[in-house]
Each structure stands twice: as structure tokens, then as C-alpha cells.
Design a protein around this motif. Structure first.
Motif, PDB file in Angstrom:
ATOM      1  N   ASP A  49       6.944  25.361  98.710  1.00  0.00           N
ATOM      2  CA  ASP A  49       5.668  24.771  99.120  1.00  0.00           C
ATOM      3  C   ASP A  49       4.485  25.438  98.413  1.00  0.00           C
ATOM      4  O   ASP A  49       3.537  24.768  97.997  1.00  0.00           O
ATOM      5  CB  ASP A  49       5.492  24.893 100.636  1.00  0.00           C
ATOM      6  N   PHE A  50       4.540  26.758  98.287  1.00  0.00           N
ATOM      7  CA  PHE A  50       3.458  27.470  97.604  1.00  0.00           C
ATOM      8  C   PHE A  50       3.387  27.052  96.135  1.00  0.00           C
ATOM      9  O   PHE A  50       2.301  26.808  95.591  1.00  0.00           O
ATOM     10  CB  PHE A  50       3.656  28.985  97.695  1.00  0.00           C
ATOM     11  N   ARG A  51       4.536  26.997  95.521  1.00  0.00           N
ATOM     12  CA  ARG A  51       4.617  26.592  94.107  1.00  0.00           C
ATOM     13  C   ARG A  51       4.002  25.206  93.912  1.00  0.00           C
ATOM     14  O   ARG A  51       3.245  24.971  92.971  1.00  0.00           O
ATOM     15  CB  ARG A  51       6.094  26.589  93.706  1.00  0.00           C
ATOM     16  N   HIS A  52       4.320  24.298  94.825  1.00  0.00           N
ATOM     17  CA  HIS A  52       3.800  22.930  94.776  1.00  0.00           C
ATOM     18  C   HIS A  52       2.280  22.922  94.981  1.00  0.00           C
ATOM     19  O   HIS A  52       1.547  22.218  94.280  1.00  0.00           O
ATOM     20  CB  HIS A  52       4.494  22.095  95.850  1.00  0.00           C
ATOM     21  N   ASN A 234     -13.940  29.912  97.562  1.00  0.00           N
ATOM     22  CA  ASN A 234     -13.396  31.245  97.835  1.00  0.00           C
ATOM     23  C   ASN A 234     -12.319  31.255  98.922  1.00  0.00           C
ATOM     24  O   ASN A 234     -11.329  31.988  98.792  1.00  0.00           O
ATOM     25  CB  ASN A 234     -14.520  32.215  98.184  1.00  0.00           C
ATOM     26  N   PRO A 235     -12.463  30.467  99.993  1.00  0.00           N
ATOM     27  CA  PRO A 235     -11.373  30.422 100.983  1.00  0.00           C
ATOM     28  C   PRO A 235     -10.053  29.912 100.410  1.00  0.00           C
ATOM     29  O   PRO A 235      -8.982  30.355 100.833  1.00  0.00           O
ATOM     30  CB  PRO A 235     -11.916  29.458 102.057  1.00  0.00           C
ATOM     31  N   VAL A 236     -10.136  28.984  99.450  1.00  0.00           N
ATOM     32  CA  VAL A 236      -8.919  28.495  98.802  1.00  0.00           C
ATOM     33  C   VAL A 236      -8.231  29.638  98.065  1.00  0.00           C
ATOM     34  O   VAL A 236      -7.012  29.843  98.190  1.00  0.00           O
ATOM     35  CB  VAL A 236      -9.234  27.345  97.819  1.00  0.00           C
ATOM     36  N   TYR A 237      -9.029  30.380  97.294  1.00  0.00           N
ATOM     37  CA  TYR A 237      -8.467  31.513  96.545  1.00  0.00           C
ATOM     38  C   TYR A 237      -7.850  32.543  97.487  1.00  0.00           C
ATOM     39  O   TYR A 237      -6.702  32.965  97.303  1.00  0.00           O
ATOM     40  CB  TYR A 237      -9.547  32.179  95.694  1.00  0.00           C
ATOM     41  N   LEU A 238      -8.617  32.968  98.481  1.00  0.00           N
ATOM     42  CA  LEU A 238      -8.145  34.023  99.377  1.00  0.00           C
ATOM     43  C   LEU A 238      -6.930  33.582 100.181  1.00  0.00           C
ATOM     44  O   LEU A 238      -5.997  34.361 100.392  1.00  0.00           O
ATOM     45  CB  LEU A 238      -9.272  34.450 100.321  1.00  0.00           C
ATOM     46  N   GLY A 239      -6.931  32.318 100.631  1.00  0.00           N
ATOM     47  CA  GLY A 239      -5.798  31.819 101.395  1.00  0.00           C
ATOM     48  C   GLY A 239      -4.517  31.813 100.583  1.00  0.00           C
ATOM     49  O   GLY A 239      -3.464  32.248 101.049  1.00  0.00           O
ATOM     50  N   LEU A 240      -4.611  31.353  99.350  1.00  0.00           N
ATOM     51  CA  LEU A 240      -3.444  31.324  98.476  1.00  0.00           C
ATOM     52  C   LEU A 240      -2.988  32.736  98.098  1.00  0.00           C
ATOM     53  O   LEU A 240      -1.790  33.020  98.060  1.00  0.00           O
ATOM     54  CB  LEU A 240      -3.756  30.522  97.212  1.00  0.00           C
ATOM     55  N   LYS A 241      -3.952  33.595  97.846  1.00  0.00           N
ATOM     56  CA  LYS A 241      -3.620  34.981  97.473  1.00  0.00           C
ATOM     57  C   LYS A 241      -2.905  35.687  98.619  1.00  0.00           C
ATOM     58  O   LYS A 241      -1.877  36.353  98.417  1.00  0.00           O
ATOM     59  CB  LYS A 241      -4.901  35.739  97.105  1.00  0.00           C
ATOM     60  N   GLN A 242      -3.428  35.540  99.826  1.00  0.00           N
ATOM     61  CA  GLN A 242      -2.802  36.177 100.994  1.00  0.00           C
ATOM     62  C   GLN A 242      -1.417  35.590 101.260  1.00  0.00           C
ATOM     63  O   GLN A 242      -0.499  36.315 101.646  1.00  0.00           O
ATOM     64  CB  GLN A 242      -3.692  35.990 102.219  1.00  0.00           C
ATOM     65  N   THR A 243      -1.268  34.295 101.047  1.00  0.00           N
ATOM     66  CA  THR A 243       0.035  33.653 101.234  1.00  0.00           C
ATOM     67  C   THR A 243       1.058  34.206 100.257  1.00  0.00           C
ATOM     68  O   THR A 243       2.201  34.509 100.630  1.00  0.00           O
ATOM     69  CB  THR A 243      -0.080  32.127 101.051  1.00  0.00           C
ATOM     70  N   HIS A 296       6.757  38.324 113.162  1.00  0.00           N
ATOM     71  CA  HIS A 296       5.341  38.615 112.969  1.00  0.00           C
ATOM     72  C   HIS A 296       4.887  38.167 111.585  1.00  0.00           C
ATOM     73  O   HIS A 296       3.790  37.620 111.416  1.00  0.00           O
ATOM     74  CB  HIS A 296       5.091  40.116 113.148  1.00  0.00           C
ATOM     75  N   GLY A 297       5.746  38.362 110.576  1.00  0.00           N
ATOM     76  CA  GLY A 297       5.416  37.952 109.212  1.00  0.00           C
ATOM     77  C   GLY A 297       5.245  36.450 109.090  1.00  0.00           C
ATOM     78  O   GLY A 297       4.310  35.968 108.428  1.00  0.00           O
ATOM     79  N   TYR A 298       6.118  35.686 109.742  1.00  0.00           N
ATOM     80  CA  TYR A 298       5.991  34.227 109.696  1.00  0.00           C
ATOM     81  C   TYR A 298       4.808  33.735 110.515  1.00  0.00           C
ATOM     82  O   TYR A 298       4.195  32.714 110.174  1.00  0.00           O
ATOM     83  CB  TYR A 298       7.288  33.558 110.166  1.00  0.00           C
ATOM     84  N   ASP A 299       4.485  34.444 111.579  1.00  0.00           N
ATOM     85  CA  ASP A 299       3.271  34.105 112.335  1.00  0.00           C
ATOM     86  C   ASP A 299       2.038  34.275 111.451  1.00  0.00           C
ATOM     87  O   ASP A 299       1.118  33.449 111.478  1.00  0.00           O
ATOM     88  CB  ASP A 299       3.152  34.995 113.578  1.00  0.00           C
ATOM     89  N   ASN A 300       2.026  35.348 110.659  1.00  0.00           N
ATOM     90  CA  ASN A 300       0.915  35.576 109.724  1.00  0.00           C
ATOM     91  C   ASN A 300       0.845  34.468 108.679  1.00  0.00           C
ATOM     92  O   ASN A 300      -0.239  33.994 108.321  1.00  0.00           O
ATOM     93  CB  ASN A 300       1.083  36.929 109.020  1.00  0.00           C
ATOM     94  N   LYS A 302       1.917  31.351 108.921  1.00  0.00           N
ATOM     95  CA  LYS A 302       1.447  30.104 109.536  1.00  0.00           C
ATOM     96  C   LYS A 302      -0.058  30.156 109.824  1.00  0.00           C
ATOM     97  O   LYS A 302      -0.747  29.155 109.731  1.00  0.00           O
ATOM     98  CB  LYS A 302       2.217  29.835 110.821  1.00  0.00           C
ATOM     99  N   ALA A 303      -0.539  31.338 110.177  1.00  0.00           N
ATOM    100  CA  ALA A 303      -1.964  31.482 110.468  1.00  0.00           C
ATOM    101  C   ALA A 303      -2.820  31.243 109.233  1.00  0.00           C
ATOM    102  O   ALA A 303      -3.974  30.801 109.341  1.00  0.00           O
ATOM    103  CB  ALA A 303      -2.242  32.875 111.040  1.00  0.00           C
ATOM    104  N   LEU A 304      -2.277  31.530 108.048  1.00  0.00           N
ATOM    105  CA  LEU A 304      -3.045  31.317 106.810  1.00  0.00           C
ATOM    106  C   LEU A 304      -3.263  29.831 106.548  1.00  0.00           C
ATOM    107  O   LEU A 304      -4.271  29.440 105.964  1.00  0.00           O
ATOM    108  CB  LEU A 304      -2.293  31.955 105.630  1.00  0.00           C
ATOM    109  N   ASP A 305      -2.290  29.016 106.946  1.00  0.00           N
ATOM    110  CA  ASP A 305      -2.453  27.564 106.941  1.00  0.00           C
ATOM    111  C   ASP A 305      -2.724  26.971 105.551  1.00  0.00           C
ATOM    112  O   ASP A 305      -3.298  25.907 105.419  1.00  0.00           O
ATOM    113  CB  ASP A 305      -3.611  27.163 107.873  1.00  0.00           C
ATOM    114  N   THR A 306      -2.276  27.653 104.502  1.00  0.00           N
ATOM    115  CA  THR A 306      -2.540  27.140 103.152  1.00  0.00           C
ATOM    116  C   THR A 306      -1.461  26.213 102.648  1.00  0.00           C
ATOM    117  O   THR A 306      -1.635  25.541 101.628  1.00  0.00           O
ATOM    118  CB  THR A 306      -2.675  28.311 102.153  1.00  0.00           C
ATOM    119  N   LEU A 307      -0.311  26.178 103.325  1.00  0.00           N
ATOM    120  CA  LEU A 307       0.799  25.393 102.824  1.00  0.00           C
ATOM    121  C   LEU A 307       0.929  24.053 103.551  1.00  0.00           C
ATOM    122  O   LEU A 307       1.888  23.329 103.355  1.00  0.00           O
ATOM    123  CB  LEU A 307       2.108  26.179 102.975  1.00  0.00           C
TER     124      LEU A 307
END
Length: 308
Positions: A49-52, A234-243, A296-300, A302-307
Motif C-alpha cells: 500500500d505504501f509503495r502504491h 508538509n502533512p503529506v510528507y511527514l505522514g509518509l515519512k513516519q509511515t 502498539h506498532g500497528y496502532d501507530n 493506523k493512526a498515521l492514516d496515510t495508507l
């Protein structure tokens, strides 16, 4: 240790008998391993999903039909090709999961166990055959037949009688499955995903630089708006980077988790064969704690919501 102790007390009830004491580890293992058994396939899907998503960001800098349509078609084809590879991972995860389902039934963990004694043996044989076909493996069909037959006997034998007669033999047969699936992930899948994520690190940097360069041209023409950068770009960049960072973490943790499933299962089998009393196994405790960490990692993620 206190968290695990509380968990084990819940699943074992108030009885302090030697038999129940030994079953605590079986129940703790089946609960933790079940939660973790499907995570490799889930991780694979998240990487896909991230790759896409990154490809869509890259395509957003194209505007004319002759450029963007071929690129989007290619993006879709690449995603489908990547997803096709997950079939083997899912097959392995399903085999591990159905074995653990049977173990949970045998440990007395399932409430609606009578219904599952009909379905589970059929699932077990079918999934084992699919696994052997997908991987060119030769795990004997007799393994699935035996595991299924033990579950079937739940309908006609008392649980404690069945545990006493078949539990060690069930786990012994399942050890082949656990070792095979865990080794497949740690030795093959994790290596491939590590390479993919390292490649995505470089792609992310290039795609986002190009994205910002194109945005700057647009903004200059419109009289640059700092608010647009703050609100949209900037939110797009940060969301993808954190993901992407979180995917790296989850890959490392999932690899460790599969190693711990294998180690805990081996120690569990050894403790039952040696008739060790109900002391808590360190390997099972580690597995339980790993389950919480990955959740906890998957909760994080999902919280990013970029995918989405």
C-alpha cells in the motif's frame, strides 16, 4: 512479569493443580502466537500500500493525458504484481494460524468449540495441501490428518482426557509446521521486505523532492502561500515519512516475533515432554510481550492514516 502473570491467571482460572499449571503456558502461547500469526501477511500488504501511495504522489506531478494515464496504468500493474507475491505469505500465515486454532481448542480456550471441531479439520487439511503446492513442500498430509483427527475427537472425548492422551503428540506434529513457516519468514520474506523498504527509502526522497519542486513552481505563480505548505503539502510528507519509518520498525519486530514463536513452541514442547510443572516459561513470556509491542506498532501505523 506482572502483566504476564495477570494474563495467565485469567486464562487458567483459579485452579492451582499441576495439570492446569502446565496448561498455562499452552494457553499463553496459543493466545500470543495466534495474534502474531497473520502479521507477516498484514505487513506485506502495508508495504504494498505504501509503495502504491508513493507512486500516486509521483504521478501527481504529471498533468497531460498522454503522460498521466500510462503512468497510472503502470502503477496499477505494479501493485497487482506485488500483491500476487503475497499469496505465498498468506498461505504460510494461514497454515500457522489454523494449527494454533487447533491448539487453542485443545487447550480449552475456545467457547464455541463444538462448532469448530467440524470445520477446523477440513480447513487444516486444505490449507496444508495449498501450502505444499505453493512452496513445493512435502509436509506429509498425514500431519494434517492427525492434527485434524485430534480436533475431531473433541466431540466424543472429555477435554482433559484428550489433553492427557494427545497434547504432546499434537504439538510434536505441529512443530514441523511452526519451524517451516517461521524459517520461511525470517530467512526469505523478511530479507525481501528489507530490500524493498531500503529501496523505498531512496524512492521516497526522490519522489518528494520532485513533488516539492513542482509545487514551488505552482506556488510562485500564485504568490507563495505558507498556509498551503502548512495545511496540505508538509502533512503529506511527514505522514509518509513516519509511515515508512514505522514499516521498518514493524519489519524488525515481526522478524523477531517469528523467531520467538519458534523458540517458544520448541521450549513448550520440551517442557511438556519433560513434565515440567507449571512454571512460567521465559520464551512464552517474551512472546506475549512481543505481541503487545507489535499491536502498539500497528496502532501507530493506523493512526498515521496515510495508507487509506
Amino acid at each position: 512479569m506482572r502483566i504476564l502473570l495477570f494474563f495467565l491467571l485469567i486464562i487458567s482460572g483459579c485452579s492451582t493443580s499441576l495439570h492446569v499449571g502446565r496448561m498455562q503456558n499452552v494457553k499463553a502461547f496459543s493466545g500470543s502466537a495466534k495474534s502474531l500469526s497473520l502479521t507477516p501477511a498484514e505487513l506485506y500488504h502495508n508495504v504494498s500500500d505504501f509503495r502504491h501511495h508513493l507512486r500516486l504522489v509521483e504521478s501527481s506531478t504529471l498533468f497531460t493525458a498522454d503522460k498521466i494515464i500510462p503512468r497510472l496504468n503502470q502503477t496499477l500493474e505494479l501493485k497487482q504484481a506485488f500483491e500476487d507475491n503475497v499469496v505465498k505469505v498468506e498461505s504460510a500465515c494461514e497454515l500457522l494460524s489454523v494449527y494454533i486454532d487447533g491448539l487453542a481448542l485443545l487447550a480449552g480456550e475456545e467457547k464455541n468449540w463444538r462448532e469448530k471441531t467440524i470445520d477446523l479439520p477440513v480447513r487444516m487439511n486444505g490449507i496444508l495441501n495449498n501450502y505444499n503446492k505453493a512452496f513445493g513442500k512435502k509436509i506429509p498430509s498425514g500431519t494434517g490428518n492427525f492434527l485434524g483427527s485430534v480436533i475431531s475427537k473433541l466431540a466424543s472425548m472429555r477435554l482433559q482426557q484428550l489433553q492427557k492422551k494427545y497434547l504432546v503428540e499434537y504439538i510434536t506434529s505441529g512443530d514441523v509446521i511452526v519451524n517451516d513457516v517461521c524459517d520461511y519468514f525470517t530467512e526469505e520474506v523478511s530479507v525481501g521486505l528489507k530490500s524493498e523498504l531500503n529501496s523505498l527509502d531512496a524512492q521516497f526522497d526522490n519522489v518528494m523532492r520532485n513533488f516539492y519542486d513542482n509545487i514551488e513552481i505552482y506556488e510562485r505563480k500564485q504568490n507563495v502561500s505558507s498556509f498551503n505548505y502548512y495545511k496540505y503539502y508538509n502533512p503529506v510528507y511527514l505522514g509518509l515519512k513516519q509511515t515508512l519509518v514505522q514499516l521498518h520498525i514493524l519489519l524488525d519486530e515481526t522478524t523477531v516475533a517469528m523467531q520467538k514463536i519458534k523458540a517458544a513452541h520448541t521450549k513448550l514442547l520440551s517442557s511438556l515432554k519433560d513434565n515440567i510443572s507449571g512454571e512460567f516459561l521465559l520464551e512464552v513470556e517474551d512472546l506475549y510481550l512481543m505481541m503487545g509491542k507489535i499491536k502498539h506498532g500497528y496502532d501507530n501505523l493506523k493512526a498515521l492514516d496515510t495508507l487509506k
